[in-house]
Design a protein around this motif. Structure first.
Motif, PDB file in Angstrom:
ATOM      1  N   PRO A  88      33.163  42.845  17.782  1.00 56.47           N
ATOM      2  CA  PRO A  88      33.329  44.233  17.244  1.00 56.47           C
ATOM      3  C   PRO A  88      32.137  44.630  16.486  1.00 56.47           C
ATOM      4  O   PRO A  88      31.684  43.907  15.776  1.00 56.47           O
ATOM      5  N   LEU A  89      32.189  45.926  16.365  1.00 56.13           N
ATOM      6  CA  LEU A  89      30.889  46.595  15.661  1.00 56.13           C
ATOM      7  C   LEU A  89      29.703  46.296  16.034  1.00 56.13           C
ATOM      8  O   LEU A  89      28.794  46.262  15.282  1.00 56.13           O
ATOM      9  N   HIS A  90      29.383  45.802  17.247  1.00 51.98           N
ATOM     10  CA  HIS A  90      27.900  45.522  17.729  1.00 51.98           C
ATOM     11  C   HIS A  90      27.511  46.612  18.671  1.00 51.98           C
ATOM     12  O   HIS A  90      26.424  46.531  19.209  1.00 51.98           O
ATOM     13  N   TYR A  91      28.384  47.563  19.072  1.00 53.57           N
ATOM     14  CA  TYR A  91      27.957  48.651  19.949  1.00 53.57           C
ATOM     15  C   TYR A  91      27.114  48.187  21.216  1.00 53.57           C
ATOM     16  O   TYR A  91      26.221  48.777  21.410  1.00 53.57           O
ATOM     17  N   GLY A  92      27.897  47.074  22.003  1.00 52.48           N
ATOM     18  CA  GLY A  92      27.125  46.786  23.215  1.00 52.48           C
ATOM     19  C   GLY A  92      26.461  45.491  23.297  1.00 52.48           C
ATOM     20  O   GLY A  92      26.125  45.131  24.204  1.00 52.48           O
ATOM     21  N   GLU A  93      26.052  44.983  21.987  1.00 51.65           N
ATOM     22  CA  GLU A  93      25.375  43.759  22.092  1.00 51.65           C
ATOM     23  C   GLU A  93      26.393  42.614  22.508  1.00 51.65           C
ATOM     24  O   GLU A  93      27.595  42.650  22.274  1.00 51.65           O
ATOM     25  N   PHE A  94      25.821  41.712  23.207  1.00 51.16           N
ATOM     26  CA  PHE A  94      26.903  40.493  23.554  1.00 51.16           C
ATOM     27  C   PHE A  94      26.171  39.238  23.730  1.00 51.16           C
ATOM     28  O   PHE A  94      24.932  39.014  23.661  1.00 51.16           O
ATOM     29  N   TYR A  95      26.931  38.185  23.943  1.00 51.23           N
ATOM     30  CA  TYR A  95      26.510  36.869  24.183  1.00 51.23           C
ATOM     31  C   TYR A  95      27.201  36.375  25.517  1.00 51.23           C
ATOM     32  O   TYR A  95      28.533  36.942  25.661  1.00 51.23           O
ATOM     33  N   GLU A  96      26.561  35.618  26.278  1.00 45.55           N
ATOM     34  CA  GLU A  96      27.490  34.883  27.503  1.00 45.55           C
ATOM     35  C   GLU A  96      27.449  33.447  26.975  1.00 45.55           C
ATOM     36  O   GLU A  96      26.579  32.584  26.254  1.00 45.55           O
ATOM     37  N   SER A  97      28.570  32.977  27.806  1.00 44.79           N
ATOM     38  CA  SER A  97      29.026  31.575  27.313  1.00 44.79           C
ATOM     39  C   SER A  97      29.811  31.200  28.776  1.00 44.79           C
ATOM     40  O   SER A  97      30.098  31.962  29.742  1.00 44.79           O
ATOM     41  N   ASP A  98      29.776  29.669  28.820  1.00 43.21           N
ATOM     42  CA  ASP A  98      30.675  29.280  30.143  1.00 43.21           C
ATOM     43  C   ASP A  98      32.001  29.653  29.941  1.00 43.21           C
ATOM     44  O   ASP A  98      32.536  29.866  28.766  1.00 43.21           O
ATOM     45  N   LEU A  99      32.695  29.847  31.119  1.00 44.49           N
ATOM     46  CA  LEU A  99      34.200  30.165  30.987  1.00 44.49           C
ATOM     47  C   LEU A  99      34.891  28.674  31.019  1.00 44.49           C
ATOM     48  O   LEU A  99      35.365  28.239  31.892  1.00 44.49           O
ATOM     49  N   ASP A 100      35.343  28.375  29.852  1.00 39.51           N
ATOM     50  CA  ASP A 100      35.853  27.259  29.544  1.00 39.51           C
ATOM     51  C   ASP A 100      37.178  27.418  28.571  1.00 39.51           C
ATOM     52  O   ASP A 100      37.005  28.491  27.793  1.00 39.51           O
ATOM     53  N   ALA A 102      38.607  26.129  26.250  1.00 37.28           N
ATOM     54  CA  ALA A 102      38.508  25.956  24.813  1.00 37.28           C
ATOM     55  C   ALA A 102      37.741  27.090  24.070  1.00 37.28           C
ATOM     56  O   ALA A 102      37.863  27.776  23.189  1.00 37.28           O
ATOM     57  N   LEU A 103      36.353  27.476  24.908  1.00 38.98           N
ATOM     58  CA  LEU A 103      35.547  28.438  24.566  1.00 38.98           C
ATOM     59  C   LEU A 103      36.071  29.957  24.590  1.00 38.98           C
ATOM     60  O   LEU A 103      35.988  30.727  23.745  1.00 38.98           O
ATOM     61  N   LEU A 104      36.982  30.090  25.703  1.00 37.06           N
ATOM     62  CA  LEU A 104      37.645  31.367  25.795  1.00 37.06           C
ATOM     63  C   LEU A 104      38.713  31.854  24.516  1.00 37.06           C
ATOM     64  O   LEU A 104      38.697  32.712  24.145  1.00 37.06           O
ATOM     65  N   THR A 105      39.598  30.553  24.321  1.00 36.09           N
ATOM     66  CA  THR A 105      40.566  30.780  23.133  1.00 36.09           C
ATOM     67  C   THR A 105      39.640  31.061  21.733  1.00 36.09           C
ATOM     68  O   THR A 105      40.187  31.748  21.307  1.00 36.09           O
ATOM     69  N   SER A 106      38.442  30.292  21.670  1.00 30.95           N
ATOM     70  CA  SER A 106      37.645  30.350  20.527  1.00 30.95           C
ATOM     71  C   SER A 106      37.268  31.565  20.615  1.00 30.95           C
ATOM     72  O   SER A 106      37.224  32.394  19.367  1.00 30.95           O
ATOM     73  N   ALA A 107      36.491  32.403  21.557  1.00 32.95           N
ATOM     74  CA  ALA A 107      36.174  33.673  21.581  1.00 32.95           C
ATOM     75  C   ALA A 107      37.049  34.753  21.109  1.00 32.95           C
ATOM     76  O   ALA A 107      36.652  35.876  20.486  1.00 32.95           O
ATOM     77  N   VAL A 108      38.331  34.930  21.825  1.00 32.83           N
ATOM     78  CA  VAL A 108      39.303  35.670  21.453  1.00 32.83           C
ATOM     79  C   VAL A 108      39.823  35.631  19.905  1.00 32.83           C
ATOM     80  O   VAL A 108      39.936  36.602  19.539  1.00 32.83           O
ATOM     81  N   GLN A 109      40.146  34.366  19.478  1.00 33.03           N
ATOM     82  CA  GLN A 109      40.646  34.151  18.264  1.00 33.03           C
ATOM     83  C   GLN A 109      39.288  34.355  17.216  1.00 33.03           C
ATOM     84  O   GLN A 109      39.897  34.862  16.040  1.00 33.03           O
ATOM     85  N   ALA A 110      38.086  34.185  17.522  1.00 33.15           N
ATOM     86  CA  ALA A 110      37.200  34.469  16.383  1.00 33.15           C
ATOM     87  C   ALA A 110      37.081  35.577  15.584  1.00 33.15           C
ATOM     88  O   ALA A 110      37.411  36.684  16.306  1.00 33.15           O
TER      89      ALA A 110
END
Length: 110
Positions: A88-100, A102-110
């Motif tokens: 949120p609030l980064h207007y298009g900046e992103f990072y890529e990660s493995d689709l795992d 634990a990483l998915l739930t962490s990315a959603v909850q963070a």
């Protein structure tokens, strides 16, 4: 509680992602039938999960991060085991990660 809206996915991909995200602290919002932006306006989620493999996803992400900057976007690929996270609030900046899971739930909850 993190409110998550799922974008349009194939049935199998959607089922797998929903099973991963059905954990404490995540509420999957069931708003079916309309385009993603209309559903986003209705549901007002914290996070939206999109299909990275669809050709329209890049344009849709651009609209979401500029019109709804507080909404986190997580785009997942079924073709490649990866995800792209637009905080949120980064207007298009992103990072890529493995689709795992634990990483998915962490990315959603963070």
């Amino acid at each position: 509680m993190t409110r998550v809206l799922m974008g349009d996915f194939s049935a199998l991909h959607r089922l797998g992602l929903e099973n991963i995200l059905r954990v404490d602290g995540i509420e999957l919002m069931d708003v079916q039938g309309r385009d993603v932006l209309a559903r986003l306006l209705e549901a007002l989620p914290d996070v939206i999960v999109l299909d990275l493999d669809k050709s329209a996803t890049d344009d849709l992400v651009w609209v979401i991060v500029h019109r709804f900057p507080a909404v986190k976007v997580v785009a997942c690929s079924a073709n490649h085991p990866m995800m792209r996270v637009f905080p949120p609030l980064h207007y298009g900046e992103f990072y890529e990660s493995d689709l795992d899971p634990a990483l998915l739930t962490s990315a959603v909850q963070a």
